[in-house]
Enzyme design. Structure first.
Site, PDB file in Angstrom:
ATOM      1  N   TYR A   1       1.002  -1.144  -0.077  1.00  0.00           N
ATOM      2  CA  TYR A   1       0.009   0.054  -0.132  1.00  0.00           C
ATOM      3  C   TYR A   1       0.814   1.105  -0.001  1.00  0.00           C
ATOM      4  CZ  TYR A   1      -3.931   3.073   0.624  1.00  0.00           C
ATOM      5  OH  TYR A   1      -4.602   4.080   0.613  1.00  0.00           O
TER       6      TYR A   1
ATOM      7  N   ASP B   1      16.238   7.558   6.455  1.00  0.00           N
ATOM      8  CA  ASP B   1      14.982   7.753   5.776  1.00  0.00           C
ATOM      9  C   ASP B   1      14.865   7.231   4.237  1.00  0.00           C
ATOM     10  OD1 ASP B   1      13.404   8.388   7.987  1.00  0.00           O
ATOM     11  OD2 ASP B   1      13.355  10.338   7.892  1.00  0.00           O
TER      12      ASP B   1
ATOM     13  N   GLN C   1      11.627  14.947  12.440  1.00  0.00           N
ATOM     14  CA  GLN C   1      10.269  14.051  12.751  1.00  0.00           C
ATOM     15  C   GLN C   1       9.208  15.052  12.955  1.00  0.00           C
ATOM     16  OE1 GLN C   1      10.081  10.860  12.776  1.00  0.00           O
ATOM     17  NE2 GLN C   1      12.169  11.036  11.897  1.00  0.00           N
TER      18      GLN C   1
ATOM     19  N   GLN D   1     -10.921  -0.030   0.690  1.00  0.00           N
ATOM     20  CA  GLN D   1     -11.373  -1.226  -0.752  1.00  0.00           C
ATOM     21  C   GLN D   1      -9.921  -1.607  -1.137  1.00  0.00           C
ATOM     22  OE1 GLN D   1     -11.885   2.164  -0.106  1.00  0.00           O
ATOM     23  NE2 GLN D   1     -11.529   3.357  -1.822  1.00  0.00           N
TER      24      GLN D   1
ATOM     25  N   ASN E   1      -3.664   5.744   6.068  1.00  0.00           N
ATOM     26  CA  ASN E   1      -4.516   6.553   7.015  1.00  0.00           C
ATOM     27  C   ASN E   1      -5.237   5.775   8.075  1.00  0.00           C
ATOM     28  OD1 ASN E   1      -6.721   5.797   5.614  1.00  0.00           O
ATOM     29  ND2 ASN E   1      -6.934   7.589   4.673  1.00  0.00           N
TER      30      ASN E   1
ATOM     31  N   HIS F   1      -2.412 -40.111  19.157  1.00  0.00           N
ATOM     32  CA  HIS F   1      -1.064 -39.470  19.051  1.00  0.00           C
ATOM     33  C   HIS F   1      -0.292 -40.624  19.643  1.00  0.00           C
ATOM     34  CE1 HIS F   1      -2.962 -35.736  18.860  1.00  0.00           C
ATOM     35  NE2 HIS F   1      -1.772 -35.015  18.697  1.00  0.00           N
TER      36      HIS F   1
ATOM     37  N   GLU G   1      -1.005 -36.853  28.467  1.00  0.00           N
ATOM     38  CA  GLU G   1      -1.974 -35.729  28.188  1.00  0.00           C
ATOM     39  C   GLU G   1      -3.504 -36.287  27.774  1.00  0.00           C
ATOM     40  OE1 GLU G   1      -0.339 -33.190  24.826  1.00  0.00           O
ATOM     41  OE2 GLU G   1       1.285 -32.460  26.306  1.00  0.00           O
TER      42      GLU G   1
ATOM     43  N   HIS H   1       6.778  15.891  10.056  1.00  0.00           N
ATOM     44  CA  HIS H   1       5.877  14.609   9.511  1.00  0.00           C
ATOM     45  C   HIS H   1       4.384  15.040   9.768  1.00  0.00           C
ATOM     46  CE1 HIS H   1       8.240  11.640   7.695  1.00  0.00           C
ATOM     47  NE2 HIS H   1       9.312  11.675   8.553  1.00  0.00           N
TER      48      HIS H   1
ATOM     49  N   GLU I   1      11.483   5.019  18.110  1.00  0.00           N
ATOM     50  CA  GLU I   1      11.584   4.316  16.774  1.00  0.00           C
ATOM     51  C   GLU I   1      12.869   4.699  16.057  1.00  0.00           C
ATOM     52  OE1 GLU I   1       8.995   6.767  13.957  1.00  0.00           O
ATOM     53  OE2 GLU I   1       9.369   5.139  12.309  1.00  0.00           O
ATOM     54  N   HIS I   2      13.381   6.030  16.089  1.00  0.00           N
ATOM     55  CA  HIS I   2      14.587   6.482  15.620  1.00  0.00           C
ATOM     56  C   HIS I   2      15.517   6.993  16.993  1.00  0.00           C
ATOM     57  CE1 HIS I   2      11.628   7.548  12.399  1.00  0.00           C
ATOM     58  NE2 HIS I   2      12.865   6.603  11.643  1.00  0.00           N
TER      59      HIS I   2
ATOM     60  N   SER J   1       5.302   9.210  13.925  1.00  0.00           N
ATOM     61  CA  SER J   1       6.779   8.838  13.624  1.00  0.00           C
ATOM     62  C   SER J   1       7.515   9.557  15.036  1.00  0.00           C
ATOM     63  CB  SER J   1       7.367   9.359  12.454  1.00  0.00           C
ATOM     64  OG  SER J   1       8.614   9.117  12.229  1.00  0.00           O
TER      65      SER J   1
END
Lengths: 437, 437
Positions: free
Chosen positions: A135, A366, A264, A196, A219, A425, A420, A267, A332-333, A242
């Site tokens: 995506y 990045d 950052q 979709q 999103n 088995h 068991e 963003h 994250e960073h 981020s």
């Protein structure tokens, strides 16, 4: 408005833990209405395929088409985009792709197998996924770098077919995104977006082939749809805003650090930029740089909002305490802007990516350092990893017993199975015992 | 009732694809009421901690306690269980643990790092998770083998603390489960179950420490709760019913194959057992064995129900077609009961575990072959892997630019960042350029 009021904390002050928790708090609770809407869209796509996809694309992307074929972009169109973009952009994309490919090749895992004393074979077969969906967001946040970062690891893993979806609201196409798809070797591109698109990839339609895993940012509708189809297909992590955490010993140019925090913050308003330093005067200097530089930034308003709402300058006792606070945050960073970054990195247990030394701007990571820019956010680096080749490979255990091995281990299995209460088995193992023993 | 009516299909008949899809169909849609109930429980545990956990344990497990301390089991109690179980069971658990440990040690991944021509360092740091929670079902389906299979990979990965939760409805404790916990080196055990146990592990309470990842099987409440806390903590796959696919060339004793099919079918009515063979007479012989043997089985009713509802005997043209059908199914367990299993395994792309040859009963893999018995179900082997050491390790990218590298790659990053409209990214990279160039 670029007014900034940035939180100042000290790790040694009373109530620091609570203050840090408040700073990090991020509400990722699912919106009920979004949920309902996404479920409806997915249900329709599953049931009615192409027809539903075309309807939702007309409704949400103002893109009316007579047939699904119009929503597929040809390889010729991708090549055209590659020819059309400025030469410096094409060169930069190709240079970035080369480094990303080179780094990720080192992540490939191979099958292995061994034989034990009685001839029993054990191992692990590693195979790529058959088909993967990527995506790519369209519209205002169209990132060609994301195409490279998502598609190239799949390519290196040996995925046979990569399907990209990218919305083109009102027909607006980003040539740099298409050029990146051409460079990365994406096999098919559909101009679809939203829930979709996720539904089409997860369930397949008459035109869009069903994939085995869906990766890439999007999103809230895309994120919710990915969470919903998880299980039918694999997904990557659901990303939060981020974040960057910079640890600085106070010896880096404060303008550099301010700009790293901005990278950052620009963003979006929810992005989080935090600086840790044992040097109070340096924190002041960076704050002054922030005020000086923010007015020069194109995205100054977003930066000011982000730094005011979610940013912080935190004084620590020393770099050891900085590492402790960092491990709690699991950023994250993580930028280690210090004299001996390798030594400090030894103390870091949780981070998506670690940027070593004053020259390593997070922005390099990045785009073109080589490692992936899809990284675990919101503290999930405690248990997850950057997107990598390993996300596009999977393993099958291999077990081959010799007659001797089946006898020896069958006796063990029989005892445990009977313990068991699973008699079938036990008997299945017992059939393979050496009956003369 | 052990009457069996088992589906017979032929891969060459018209409508086979649809018939196979119907056979494999598995409704994993989430039950709305279960969802609401789980959300309520998780919310209460998050808000009220120990108090809520004790209330739900009293309500759902009929276990009333005055304090949370009563819901923790001491290491002494685990050792006691180990002393108390029969010697053959203890020996079998220890033998199984040794093999599981030995196999999983080969899955460990190590950090790596390299330097490119201009002195730039790139790499990947691999670290274990700090703390992991293991859910172990109690009551009628108490499986000590699951304790070993979930705890040992975490241990091999180097996880510092393993917290186990196991419900003890009305105070009923399974000594073999506790003994397995002692052998696996589990650090703390709480006698908790259901969504409340998952909530306690995910959010932490005054007594139960918050973990970074929760693994292990459970009922619909546990599975729903795990899905719900995913993101706050990591989780393993949500497992569907167990399945086996056997491919046989017709030369294995039909009683053996019938018992192998039973060994999945006895798990529960939804379990799925399928046999593929090019030999129609062999399919008849296995069907006769099934009818002959089912009446001798303790869990015969479950087996009969499972085979009638979800089992199938499928005739294929040859072993190549069997491999094709198997790749479509992507089974959890795949038995290759043929003369040259390694050659056939080459054609298999998707399977949780592959059992090679006539002596390799799937049941051996459940207990003591070495590889994990937690495997991807319901076709998810298309994109996921057995539980392994890699599930308890995570990676951080390492990036360290030299001044020369920052200059060279900073120019690339700058072009791409400006192409994406992210000026702070560009300027952050540009600060590190060699200004004399």
């Amino acid at each position: 408005m670029t007014d900034i009021s940035i939180t100042r904390l000290s790790a040694s002050e009373a109530g620091f833990d609570d203050a840090l928790n408040r700073l990090l708090a991020w509400d990722d609770s699912v919106d009920h209405q979004v949920n309902e809407s996404v479920r409806h869209i997915l249900g329709e796509v599953k049931l009615r395929g192409d027809a539903a996809v075309m309807e939702f694309t007309a409704k949400f992307d103002q893109l009316e088409v007579a047939s699904m074929a119009e929503l597929e972009m040809s390889q010729a169109r991708l090549e055209q985009a590659l020819e059309r973009i400025p030469a410096d952009q094409r060169d930069a994309l190709e240079a970035a792709a080369d480094r990303i490919r080179d780094y990720h090749q080192r992540q490939r895992q191979d099958s292995w197998q061994y034989e034990d004393a009685d001839g029993t074979v054990l191992g692990q077969k590693v195979t790529p996924l058959d088909r993967v969906g990527i995506y790519v967001p369209g519209g205002k946040a169209a990132y060609p770098s994301s195409v490279l970062m998502n598609a190239l690891p799949a390519k290196v893993a040996g995925v046979a077919e990569i399907i990209m979806v990218v919305p083109t609201p009102a027909g607006v196409v980003n040539d740099m995104v298409l050029a990146a798809a051409a460079i990365a070797g994406v096999d098919r591109v559909f101009t679809l977006g939203g829930a979709q698109a996720v539904g089409a990839l997860a369930y397949g339609t008459e035109t869009v082939p069903a994939v085995d895993k869906i990766v890439g940012p999007g999103n809230i509708f895309v994120a919710t749809a990915k969470r919903e189809v998880f299980g039918t297909v694999g997904i990557d992590m659901i990303a939060g805003p981020s974040e960057i955490l910079v640890i600085c010993d106070g010896q880096t140019d404060p303008d550099w650090i301010a700009m790293d925090l901005f990278s950052q913050a620009e963003h979006d308003e929810q992005a989080q930029s935090i600086l840790l330093s044992p040097d109070a005067a340096f924190l002041d200097a960076v704050e002054a740089s922030i005020r000086k530089l923010v007015v020069t930034m194109e995205r100054g308003e977003i930066i000011a909002r982000s730094l005011t709402d979610r940013g912080a300058l935190i004084q620590v006792k020393d770099l050891d305490e900085a590492a402790e606070v960092s491990n709690r945050i699991a950023p994250e960073h993580l930028e280690l802007s210090v004299a001996d970054p390798q030594a400090l990195a030894e103390k870091i247990r949780h981070a998506g990516a670690i940027f070593l030394g004053r020259y390593t701007a997070e922005a390099l990571g990045d785009y073109c350092a080589g490692p992936n820019h899809v990284l675990p956010t919101s503290g999930t680096a405690r248990f997850s990893s950057p997107l990598g080749v390993y996300d596009f490979q999977k393993r099958s255990s291999l077990i081959g017993f010799s007659a001797a091995g089946a006898d020896r281990m069958g006796r063990v299995a029989s005892v445990l199975a009977r313990g068991e209460g699973l008699t079938a088995h036990a008997r299945s193992a017992e059939y393979r015992l050496d009956q003369d023993q």
